[in-house]
Design an enzyme around this catalytic site. Sequence first.
Site, PDB file in Angstrom:
ATOM      1  N   ASP A  49       0.826  -1.210   0.000  1.00 28.30           N
ATOM      2  CA  ASP A  49       0.000   0.000   0.000  1.00 28.30           C
ATOM      3  C   ASP A  49       0.860   1.260   0.000  1.00 28.30           C
ATOM      4  OD1 ASP A  49      -2.253   1.577   0.108  1.00 28.30           O
ATOM      5  OD2 ASP A  49      -2.486   1.409   2.278  1.00 28.30           O
ATOM      6  N   ASN A  62     -10.742  -3.107  -6.179  1.00 30.72           N
ATOM      7  CA  ASN A  62      -9.925  -2.175  -6.977  1.00 30.72           C
ATOM      8  C   ASN A  62     -10.509  -1.865  -8.359  1.00 30.72           C
ATOM      9  OD1 ASN A  62      -6.729  -3.333  -5.645  1.00 30.72           O
ATOM     10  ND2 ASN A  62      -7.927  -1.527  -5.067  1.00 30.72           N
TER      11      ASN A  62
HETATM   12  C1  FPP Z   1      -2.201   0.124  -3.270  1.00 30.86           C
HETATM   13  O1  FPP Z   1      -1.605   1.399  -3.230  1.00 30.86           O
HETATM   14  C2  FPP Z   1      -1.605  -0.614  -4.350  1.00 30.86           C
HETATM   15  C3  FPP Z   1      -2.283  -1.233  -5.338  1.00 30.86           C
HETATM   16  C4  FPP Z   1      -3.752  -1.262  -5.451  1.00 30.86           C
HETATM   17  C5  FPP Z   1      -1.572  -1.924  -6.424  1.00 30.86           C
HETATM   18  C6  FPP Z   1      -0.430  -2.780  -5.998  1.00 30.86           C
HETATM   19  C7  FPP Z   1       0.359  -3.054  -7.188  1.00 30.86           C
HETATM   20  C8  FPP Z   1       1.680  -2.987  -7.287  1.00 30.86           C
HETATM   21  C9  FPP Z   1       2.591  -2.805  -6.145  1.00 30.86           C
HETATM   22  C10 FPP Z   1       2.266  -3.137  -8.616  1.00 30.86           C
HETATM   23  C11 FPP Z   1       3.076  -4.337  -8.804  1.00 30.86           C
HETATM   24  C12 FPP Z   1       2.423  -5.601  -8.637  1.00 30.86           C
HETATM   25  C13 FPP Z   1       2.748  -6.678  -9.360  1.00 30.86           C
HETATM   26  C14 FPP Z   1       2.141  -7.974  -9.008  1.00 30.86           C
HETATM   27  C15 FPP Z   1       3.665  -6.618 -10.500  1.00 30.86           C
HETATM   28  P1  FPP Z   1      -2.478   2.681  -3.547  1.00 30.86           P
HETATM   29  O2  FPP Z   1      -2.363   2.976  -4.983  1.00 30.86           O
HETATM   30  O3  FPP Z   1      -3.865   2.484  -3.043  1.00 30.86           O
HETATM   31  O4  FPP Z   1      -1.736   3.767  -2.714  1.00 30.86           O
HETATM   32  P2  FPP Z   1      -2.396   5.018  -1.997  1.00 30.86           P
HETATM   33  O5  FPP Z   1      -3.213   4.469  -0.857  1.00 30.86           O
HETATM   34  O6  FPP Z   1      -1.205   5.792  -1.522  1.00 30.86           O
HETATM   35  O7  FPP Z   1      -3.206   5.748  -3.016  1.00 30.86           O
END
Ligand code: FPP
Length: 254
Positions: A27, A75
């Site tokens: 996250d 998501n």
């Molecule tokens: C949450 O952070 C993250 C995600 C929903 C996506 C996770 C994906 C990756 C780390 C990319 C790589 C994965 C693979 C399997 C190659 P957020 O975007 O919600 O962060 P925020 O809360 O700061 O907005």
Amino acid sequence: MAILSNKNKTYDTTGLKVPVSLAVIMDGNGRWAKKRLLPRSAGHRAGAENLKELCRNCGRYGVKYLTVYAFSTENWSRPEDEVHQLMELFVEFFEKYDPELEQEGIRVRFTGDISALPEKVRKTIAEGEERSKNRQKMQLIVAMNYGGRREIENAARKLASKVKAGEIEPEDITEQMLSENMYLPDVPDPELIIRPSGEMRLSNFLLWESAYAEFWVSETLWPDFGYDDLTQAFKDYAGRDRRFGGLSSKEAKS
Ligand code: FPP
């Protein structure tokens, strides 16, 4: 194993109880990007790079199963272009980094409602699982279109079908049977769940499997979560008194 050195990192596991099964909620990509005035996609890309680092570090520390939350059933409610970029990134990651994962002996598996993912992603998943199936050192389990409630719903439906078919009676259903009907029943429940970026919730991740998991959170945003954070998490985990609803070994003796 005691001490292993790699790129100035010392993987000292002497006396350190490292979890066999670790889970990580990746996250903070969006906030990482925002701080740098970059688009959210840049945060996800940096997050993907960091996943590669985490795999390497976990492998060296002797973790056997690493489950990461890549895309939840919730998501899909993100803007269409962010969802699209994430799907493209997943495909790119597993194609680009497979040689490195292979070098580290990492088998790749997926958990979640895979059938609802775009065809291109499903192809990457099938190929990645097949290509890596004989790797022995560690398993990387990627949760994609994953929801803990959906996983439990799915297990309940499978058992209900057995009841309907007359194979079992409702009163035969046990916790063990539910566990056996989760997506990947052979993967041990995580002993430790790490969530970077300061949030203190599970967000529908591994609801069934996390019953007795230790939880560790840090303020570090996922793309910055590095070797030192992982080491600290393991040190703290090693010091936890896991009682599983019983008494600690000291209390039991007194
Ligand atoms: C949450 O952070 C993250 C995600 C929903 C996506 C996770 C994906 C990756 C780390 C990319 C790589 C994965 C693979 C399997 C190659 P957020 O975007 O919600 O962060 P925020 O809360 O700061 O907005």
